[in-house]
Design an enzyme around this catalytic site. Structure first.
Site, mmCIF file in Angstrom:
data_model
loop_
_atom_site.group_PDB
_atom_site.id
_atom_site.type_symbol
_atom_site.label_atom_id
_atom_site.label_comp_id
_atom_site.label_asym_id
_atom_site.label_seq_id
_atom_site.Cartn_x
_atom_site.Cartn_y
_atom_site.Cartn_z
ATOM 1 N N TYR A 74 4.783 106.588 -41.776
ATOM 2 C CA TYR A 74 4.989 107.862 -42.448
ATOM 3 C C TYR A 74 6.174 107.770 -43.375
ATOM 4 C CZ TYR A 74 5.238 112.801 -42.945
ATOM 5 O OH TYR A 74 5.229 113.993 -43.441
ATOM 6 N N PHE A 126 0.914 120.738 -73.213
ATOM 7 C CA PHE A 126 -0.362 120.325 -72.311
ATOM 8 C C PHE A 126 -0.509 121.209 -71.393
ATOM 9 C CE2 PHE A 126 -2.491 118.096 -69.125
ATOM 10 C CZ PHE A 126 -3.660 117.590 -69.954
ATOM 11 N N THR A 127 -1.765 121.610 -70.934
ATOM 12 C CA THR A 127 -2.483 122.423 -70.335
ATOM 13 C C THR A 127 -1.511 122.681 -68.966
ATOM 14 O OG1 THR A 127 -3.797 121.106 -69.197
ATOM 15 C CG2 THR A 127 -4.609 122.325 -70.853
ATOM 16 N N ASP A 217 7.267 113.165 -71.012
ATOM 17 C CA ASP A 217 5.805 113.062 -70.176
ATOM 18 C C ASP A 217 5.121 111.455 -70.536
ATOM 19 O OD1 ASP A 217 2.955 113.009 -69.280
ATOM 20 O OD2 ASP A 217 2.757 115.114 -70.072
ATOM 21 N N LYS A 260 -3.410 107.882 -65.536
ATOM 22 C CA LYS A 260 -3.862 107.325 -66.857
ATOM 23 C C LYS A 260 -3.271 106.000 -67.046
ATOM 24 C CE LYS A 260 -4.384 111.835 -67.485
ATOM 25 N NZ LYS A 260 -3.771 112.708 -66.207
ATOM 26 N N ARG A 384 -11.382 120.672 -75.954
ATOM 27 C CA ARG A 384 -9.721 121.019 -76.061
ATOM 28 C C ARG A 384 -9.717 121.707 -77.294
ATOM 29 N NH1 ARG A 384 -7.105 118.492 -71.609
ATOM 30 N NH2 ARG A 384 -8.060 120.463 -71.335
ATOM 31 N N PHE A 451 -10.153 126.482 -68.046
ATOM 32 C CA PHE A 451 -11.316 125.417 -68.863
ATOM 33 C C PHE A 451 -11.756 124.835 -67.506
ATOM 34 C CE2 PHE A 451 -8.313 121.996 -68.074
ATOM 35 C CZ PHE A 451 -7.038 122.400 -68.245
#
Ligand code: PM9
Length: 459
Positions: A74, A126-127, A217, A260, A384, A451
């Site tokens: 943990y 970005f969303t 980012d 990614k 997009r 979306f």
């Protein structure tokens, strides 16, 4: 085929996942049941799945071996220590807070670094990023160079911040009213466009001079580094690792979706050098994610991520990755299909405005095109454009992005050039009878990040 232009897959395949194609009649039924939203289509109805490159990656044998070394304690997992050391070695940040995925890191950063009413300039929205910024009282301001909003302009480093726009914003609003600059490498919604090292340096200098922090980012940092090596003067002889280290030397921290360029299926993190900000992030991570030493990730996932981050920087891997995407883009371009140019790092973006000139943006051309492509060929992609852009938080009006696109996104190490041929043929065939693509309207519109779960019917 020119193997220097489009290199062969730099791996051998030792485990496979069968794919199958259902009939066009079945796909029509599936699309209708999914409310013409490709996010709602069951995966086993899809032939080639190019919805996203997020969490859809194939892990290496080394990463799978790492999964067996998961320390699921943990607190104080050894895999956390490995991830922390790796991030420090590659990116140079002293502090890391693991999160369940990228938006977990965005939530933490936005909560601790934005005060109500502050501006958060960035190179295109970005969303999830903008959602968390606005949800925490921030005002997103787009300061990407103008060319990024035009699909037809083919120039390198189309993701750069327009430094003059940033300078003007600082002058007009005052540095104290800017929470931080959010610099994305690469810029997803501009078409996976990279940012040059020169631009990162310039932004960093301007921000330092004004006491403003810069957070990257970092989601597709390795793809960005490849473009720098390929296209920016003075970087051809540098390794990807050297380029990555320099890139992050111009940042105060970053958010990262490991799904990614971490080449894993789940995970993310927030990084920074500032001790005080780190203390605040640690206090908050226990509320939303978990202990600061796992933050929503299993030990085995942290191990796979630590290994994946290094693999994404191997030249053989990253050059094949980006050039495979370019191969698909080149095939479409040669056939006259309108795409966002130049082709970016993770996807080819179809320009739905030029693909469907008979539709208005309010007919949701990209949403409709993505659905038609699925029905015609079993290839799943993602809208997009206007649907992804959502509504203005204050006026409730639709954002009307200049780019109205369908993203044909390539997962890492999953599909071959032959799959790209099949995808290109399907798109080219659809382009030949593009006039048949009809507009859509909402039957269900969620309040946020619409979306993902919205439903549509034909107009
Ligand atoms: N990107 C993508 O498909 C998955 C979500 S679909 C909206 O492109 C950037 C540049 C991303 C990103 C996710 C996130 C959030 C942050 N920045 O999905 O929460 O492309 O891990 O990351 C998706 P998570």
């Amino acid at each position: 085929m020119d193997y220097s232009k489009y290199p062969a897959e730099p791996y051998r395949i030792k485990m496979v996942e069968p794919v199958k194609m259902i009939s066009k009649e079945e796909r029509m039924k599936v699309a209708e049941e999914a409310g013409f939203n490709t996010f709602l289509i069951p995966s086993d109805a899809v032939y080639i799945d190019l919805l996203t490159d997020s969490g859809t990656n194939a892990m290496s044998d080394r990463q799978w071996a790492g999964m067996m070394l998961g320390d699921e304690a943990y607190a104080g997992s050894v895999n956390f220590a490995h991830l922390k050391d790796t991030v420090e070695e590659l990116m140079g940040f002293r502090h890391i807070v693991p999160t369940h995925q990228g938006r977990g890191a965005e939530n933490l950063l936005s909560s601790i670094a934005i005060k109500e009413g502050q501006y958060v300039p960035g190179n295109m929205y970005f969303t999830t990023t903008r959602f968390h910024q606005e949800n925490n009282g921030g005002i997103f301001i787009d300061i990407i160079r103008d060319e990024a909003h035009d699909a037809t302009i083919d120039i390198p480093f189309k993701g750069n911040i327009d430094v003059e726009k940033l300078r003007k914003l600082i002058e007009e609003k005052g540095a104290e009213n800017i929470a931080y600059v959010c610099l994305a490498v690469t810029v997803n919604l501009a078409g996976g466009q990279p940012v040059s090292m020169g631009n990162m340096k310039e932004v960093s200098e301007l921000c330092k001079a004004n006491g403003i922090k810069v957070f990257y980012d970092a989601t597709r940092f390795a793809e960005n580094a490849f473009f720098i090596k390929e296209q920016e003067d003075g970087y051809q002889d540098k390794t990807i690792a050297e380029i990555v280290k320099e890139m992050f030397s111009y940042a105060d921290g970053c958010t990262m979706s490991g799904k990614k360029d971490g080449i894993v299926n789940i995970g993310g993190f927030l990084c920074m050098n500032d001790d005080e900000l780190f203390e605040q992030a640690k206090e908050l991570v226990v509320v939303f994610e978990g202990m600061p030493s796992y933050g929503g990730m299993a030990g085995r996932d942290m191990e796979a991520l630590a290994i994946g981050l290094k693999e994404s920087m191997q030249y053989e891997y990253i050059s094949h990755r980006v050039l495979q995407v370019r191969y698909l883009g080149d095939k479409l371009k040669e056939a006259g299909v309108p795409i966002v140019e130049p082709v970016g790092g993770h996807a080819v973006f179809l320009d739905a405005r030029r693909f469907c000139p008979h539709l208005e943006q309010t007919d949701f051309p990209a949403q409709s095109l993505a659905n038609e492509l699925f029905i015609e060929s079993g290839v799943r992609t993602m809208e997009r454009g206007i649907i992804s852009a959502g509504r203005d938080k204050n006026t409730g009006e639709n954002h009307m992005p200049k780019l109205e696109t369908v993203r044909v996104t390539i997962p890492r190490r999953v599909y071959t050039y032959k799959h790209m041929d099949v995808v290109a043929d399907a798109i080219i065939k659809l382009y030949e009878h593009k006039e048949d693509i009809k507009g859509l309207k909402f039957v269900y519109e969620p309040k946020q990040l619409r979306f993902f779960t919205a439903r549509f019917e034909h107009k």
